[in-house]
Design a protein around this motif. Structure first.
Motif, PDB file in Angstrom:
ATOM      1  N   LEU A  50      53.655  33.005  42.202  1.00  0.00           N
ATOM      2  CA  LEU A  50      52.267  33.363  41.941  1.00  0.00           C
ATOM      3  C   LEU A  50      51.717  32.296  41.019  1.00  0.00           C
ATOM      4  O   LEU A  50      52.290  32.036  39.958  1.00  0.00           O
ATOM      5  CB  LEU A  50      52.155  34.716  41.239  1.00  0.00           C
ATOM      6  N   VAL A  51      50.626  31.711  41.409  1.00  0.00           N
ATOM      7  CA  VAL A  51      50.054  30.631  40.611  1.00  0.00           C
ATOM      8  C   VAL A  51      48.587  30.911  40.328  1.00  0.00           C
ATOM      9  O   VAL A  51      47.802  31.153  41.265  1.00  0.00           O
ATOM     10  CB  VAL A  51      50.190  29.274  41.334  1.00  0.00           C
ATOM     11  N   TYR A  83      45.220  35.561  30.255  1.00  0.00           N
ATOM     12  CA  TYR A  83      45.144  36.410  31.445  1.00  0.00           C
ATOM     13  C   TYR A  83      46.277  36.064  32.409  1.00  0.00           C
ATOM     14  O   TYR A  83      46.541  34.886  32.680  1.00  0.00           O
ATOM     15  CB  TYR A  83      43.789  36.239  32.132  1.00  0.00           C
ATOM     16  N   TYR A  84      46.929  37.115  32.922  1.00  0.00           N
ATOM     17  CA  TYR A  84      48.064  36.959  33.839  1.00  0.00           C
ATOM     18  C   TYR A  84      47.774  37.674  35.147  1.00  0.00           C
ATOM     19  O   TYR A  84      47.199  38.770  35.147  1.00  0.00           O
ATOM     20  CB  TYR A  84      49.321  37.571  33.242  1.00  0.00           C
ATOM     21  N   CYS A  85      48.215  37.089  36.245  1.00  0.00           N
ATOM     22  CA  CYS A  85      48.128  37.806  37.510  1.00  0.00           C
ATOM     23  C   CYS A  85      49.502  38.398  37.848  1.00  0.00           C
ATOM     24  O   CYS A  85      50.538  37.889  37.422  1.00  0.00           O
ATOM     25  CB  CYS A  85      47.613  36.922  38.644  1.00  0.00           C
ATOM     26  N   TYR A  86      49.452  39.459  38.607  1.00  0.00           N
ATOM     27  CA  TYR A  86      50.646  40.238  38.982  1.00  0.00           C
ATOM     28  C   TYR A  86      50.496  40.644  40.437  1.00  0.00           C
ATOM     29  O   TYR A  86      49.394  40.959  40.899  1.00  0.00           O
ATOM     30  CB  TYR A  86      50.727  41.484  38.091  1.00  0.00           C
ATOM     31  N   TYR A  90      56.001  40.330  40.756  1.00  0.00           N
ATOM     32  CA  TYR A  90      55.955  38.901  40.457  1.00  0.00           C
ATOM     33  C   TYR A  90      54.782  38.648  39.508  1.00  0.00           C
ATOM     34  O   TYR A  90      53.739  39.295  39.613  1.00  0.00           O
ATOM     35  CB  TYR A  90      55.759  38.074  41.737  1.00  0.00           C
ATOM     36  N   TRP A  91      54.980  37.688  38.615  1.00  0.00           N
ATOM     37  CA  TRP A  91      53.957  37.341  37.631  1.00  0.00           C
ATOM     38  C   TRP A  91      53.581  35.868  37.776  1.00  0.00           C
ATOM     39  O   TRP A  91      54.437  35.017  37.985  1.00  0.00           O
ATOM     40  CB  TRP A  91      54.476  37.578  36.214  1.00  0.00           C
TER      41      TRP A  91
END
Length: 122
Positions: free
Chosen positions: A4-5, A94-97, A111-112
């Motif tokens: 994940l980018v 900020y993080y995506c998941y 996944y992060w």
């Protein structure tokens, strides 16, 4: 392998401004289920700020409702977070998941993506 980018969007913005974050999943993907954005700031626990299901149902906490919009493009394995009317208290990493299944025979797992700094300041 699945990655994940966070492709774009972090930075410095003045209060009242807007930013758009994007996050792309790549690799051996069979299906992506829930996708989310989280944020973390010093002294605070990581907070979920937006959730979107496979079929597009969304959920937000009161702190961002009406200002943030999460969306996804399933064909591109991409998720977005449009942030409007930004406030200094939105400053965070900020993080995506994503909850991703890599094959028919496997279960999904989380996944992060890497974090991106969003700073709201005049």
């Amino acid at each position: 392998q699945v990655q994940l980018v966070v492709e774009s969007g972090g930075g410095l913005v003045q209060p009242g401004g807007s930013l758009r974050l994007s996050c792309v999943a790549s690799g051996n993907i069979f299906r992506i289920y829930a996708m989310r954005w989280y944020r973390e700031s010093p002294g605070k626990q990581r907070e979920e700020v937006a959730d979107i299901s496979t079929h597009g149902a969304t959920r937000y906490p009161d702190s961002v409702k009406g200002r943030f919009t999460i969306s996804r493009d399933n064909a591109k394995n991409t998720m977005y977070l449009q942030m409007n009317s930004l406030k200094p208290e939105d400053t965070a990493v900020y993080y995506c998941y994503a909850d991703i299944r890599t094959s028919l025979l496997s279960s999904s797992r989380p996944y992060w993506g890497q974090g991106t700094q969003v700073t709201v300041s005049s």
